[in-house]
Scaffold this motif. Structure first.
Motif, PDB file in Angstrom:
ATOM      1  N   ARG A 147      -4.202   3.635  -1.785  1.00 14.51           N
ATOM      2  CA  ARG A 147      -4.403   4.582  -0.820  1.00 14.51           C
ATOM      3  C   ARG A 147      -3.000   5.329  -0.671  1.00 14.51           C
ATOM      4  O   ARG A 147      -2.617   6.357  -0.437  1.00 14.51           O
ATOM      5  CB  ARG A 147      -5.170   4.398   0.353  1.00 14.51           C
ATOM      6  CG  ARG A 147      -5.451   5.222   1.304  1.00 14.51           C
ATOM      7  CD  ARG A 147      -6.287   6.641   0.869  1.00 14.51           C
ATOM      8  NE  ARG A 147      -7.530   6.199   0.423  1.00 14.51           N
ATOM      9  CZ  ARG A 147      -8.906   6.193   0.913  1.00 14.51           C
ATOM     10  NH1 ARG A 147      -8.692   6.392   2.171  1.00 14.51           N
ATOM     11  NH2 ARG A 147      -9.791   6.047   0.164  1.00 14.51           N
ATOM     12  N   ASN A 148      -2.137   4.393  -0.628  1.00 16.98           N
ATOM     13  CA  ASN A 148      -0.677   4.699  -0.276  1.00 16.98           C
ATOM     14  C   ASN A 148      -0.306   5.625  -1.552  1.00 16.98           C
ATOM     15  O   ASN A 148       0.558   6.553  -1.413  1.00 16.98           O
ATOM     16  CB  ASN A 148       0.168   3.603  -0.021  1.00 16.98           C
ATOM     17  CG  ASN A 148       0.210   3.027   1.341  1.00 16.98           C
ATOM     18  OD1 ASN A 148      -0.396   3.705   2.466  1.00 16.98           O
ATOM     19  ND2 ASN A 148       0.503   1.765   1.441  1.00 16.98           N
ATOM     20  N   HIS A 149      -0.588   5.221  -2.707  1.00 16.67           N
ATOM     21  CA  HIS A 149      -0.072   5.834  -4.025  1.00 16.67           C
ATOM     22  C   HIS A 149      -0.768   7.271  -3.904  1.00 16.67           C
ATOM     23  O   HIS A 149      -0.095   8.154  -4.343  1.00 16.67           O
ATOM     24  CB  HIS A 149      -0.379   4.915  -5.183  1.00 16.67           C
ATOM     25  CG  HIS A 149       0.506   4.003  -5.508  1.00 16.67           C
ATOM     26  ND1 HIS A 149       0.324   2.542  -5.254  1.00 16.67           N
ATOM     27  CD2 HIS A 149       1.836   4.114  -6.001  1.00 16.67           C
ATOM     28  CE1 HIS A 149       1.197   1.986  -5.705  1.00 16.67           C
ATOM     29  NE2 HIS A 149       2.125   2.770  -6.220  1.00 16.67           N
ATOM     30  N   LEU A 150      -2.081   7.243  -3.635  1.00 15.58           N
ATOM     31  CA  LEU A 150      -2.634   8.612  -3.393  1.00 15.58           C
ATOM     32  C   LEU A 150      -2.115   9.454  -2.467  1.00 15.58           C
ATOM     33  O   LEU A 150      -1.904  10.673  -2.916  1.00 15.58           O
ATOM     34  CB  LEU A 150      -4.077   8.421  -3.227  1.00 15.58           C
ATOM     35  CG  LEU A 150      -4.948   9.560  -2.849  1.00 15.58           C
ATOM     36  CD1 LEU A 150      -5.448   9.807  -4.480  1.00 15.58           C
ATOM     37  CD2 LEU A 150      -6.180   9.272  -2.068  1.00 15.58           C
ATOM     38  N   LEU A 151      -1.835   8.950  -1.298  1.00 16.51           N
ATOM     39  CA  LEU A 151      -0.991   9.841  -0.396  1.00 16.51           C
ATOM     40  C   LEU A 151       0.083  10.171  -0.424  1.00 16.51           C
ATOM     41  O   LEU A 151       0.663  11.447  -0.444  1.00 16.51           O
ATOM     42  CB  LEU A 151      -1.049   9.148   1.023  1.00 16.51           C
ATOM     43  CG  LEU A 151      -2.667   9.061   1.650  1.00 16.51           C
ATOM     44  CD1 LEU A 151      -2.451   7.976   2.791  1.00 16.51           C
ATOM     45  CD2 LEU A 151      -3.200  10.275   2.150  1.00 16.51           C
ATOM     46  N   GLN A 152       0.806   9.316  -1.330  1.00 21.40           N
ATOM     47  CA  GLN A 152       2.287   9.731  -1.920  1.00 21.40           C
ATOM     48  C   GLN A 152       2.465  10.879  -2.714  1.00 21.40           C
ATOM     49  O   GLN A 152       2.988  11.676  -2.853  1.00 21.40           O
ATOM     50  CB  GLN A 152       3.030   8.483  -2.229  1.00 21.40           C
ATOM     51  CG  GLN A 152       4.384   8.588  -2.632  1.00 21.40           C
ATOM     52  CD  GLN A 152       5.003   7.728  -3.279  1.00 21.40           C
ATOM     53  OE1 GLN A 152       4.261   6.657  -3.981  1.00 21.40           O
ATOM     54  NE2 GLN A 152       6.532   7.491  -2.992  1.00 21.40           N
ATOM     55  N   ALA A 153       1.289  10.905  -3.742  1.00 22.94           N
ATOM     56  CA  ALA A 153       1.221  11.724  -4.735  1.00 22.94           C
ATOM     57  C   ALA A 153       0.827  13.250  -4.137  1.00 22.94           C
ATOM     58  O   ALA A 153       1.167  14.113  -4.628  1.00 22.94           O
ATOM     59  CB  ALA A 153       0.084  11.358  -5.871  1.00 22.94           C
ATOM     60  N   LEU A 154      -0.198  13.040  -3.285  1.00 20.75           N
ATOM     61  CA  LEU A 154      -0.630  14.230  -2.619  1.00 20.75           C
ATOM     62  C   LEU A 154       0.412  14.794  -1.862  1.00 20.75           C
ATOM     63  O   LEU A 154       0.318  16.369  -1.774  1.00 20.75           O
ATOM     64  CB  LEU A 154      -1.827  13.854  -1.370  1.00 20.75           C
ATOM     65  CG  LEU A 154      -2.554  14.897  -0.603  1.00 20.75           C
ATOM     66  CD1 LEU A 154      -3.080  16.045  -1.699  1.00 20.75           C
ATOM     67  CD2 LEU A 154      -3.616  14.216   0.251  1.00 20.75           C
TER      68      LEU A 154
END
Length: 152
Positions: A32-39
């Motif tokens: 989820r952290n990677h997803l939010l970082q990419a977002l």
């Protein structure tokens, strides 16, 4: 499990495939952290849609699925609880672009609920099936999001 050992395990596909609740919770948070970082690198309508799919999938198969403990034996068309986000279906079908703040809040809420349910789940393959499936799905969406944004 030490932090260094858990960090190495997060990069080991075999360990993740058979992860128990502790490692699985770390992996779900990491994903989820990677997803939010990419977002955060680009909040395009397509990026917001992909992020909504991650939260929607997790909520549909875990938080809303009253038969989740049955794992693969759970009916795909079984009874579901209501979503915490009334617009999630429209967001996931890309009919409506999710508002950024509402989507980020939804992603936080779904992850917290998932982690709570993971802590209360049976630590069997069937009991962890949808948590593992959700992790794989979110990792794939994150890779797709990174490609869309030109981050890889």
């Amino acid at each position: 499990m030490s932090f260094a050992a858990s960090d190495r395990a997060l990069d080991n596909p075999q360990a993740i495939r058979h992860a128990g609740p502790d490692l699985l919770s770390l992996a779900l948070i990491d994903s989820r952290n990677h997803l939010l970082q990419a977002l955060g690198q680009g909040e395009t309508p397509e990026a917001l849609h992909k992020a909504a799919l991650a939260g929607g999938f997790q909520e549909y198969w875990i938080a809303r699925n009253v038969m989740r403990q049955q794992g693969e034996g759970a009916s795909a068309s079984g009874v579901r609880l209501a979503s915490v986000e009334p617009d999630i279906q429209a967001w996931c079908q890309a009919r409506v672009v999710p508002p950024v703040a509402a989507l980020r809040s939804y992603l936080q809420d779904t992850l917290e609920t998932t982690l709570d349910l993971l802590g209360a789940s049976e630590p069997t393959d069937a009991g962890l099936y949808f948590f593992r499936l959700s992790l794989q799905y979110e990792d794939r969406l994150c890779e797709s999001l990174q490609q869309h944004l030109g981050l890889v």
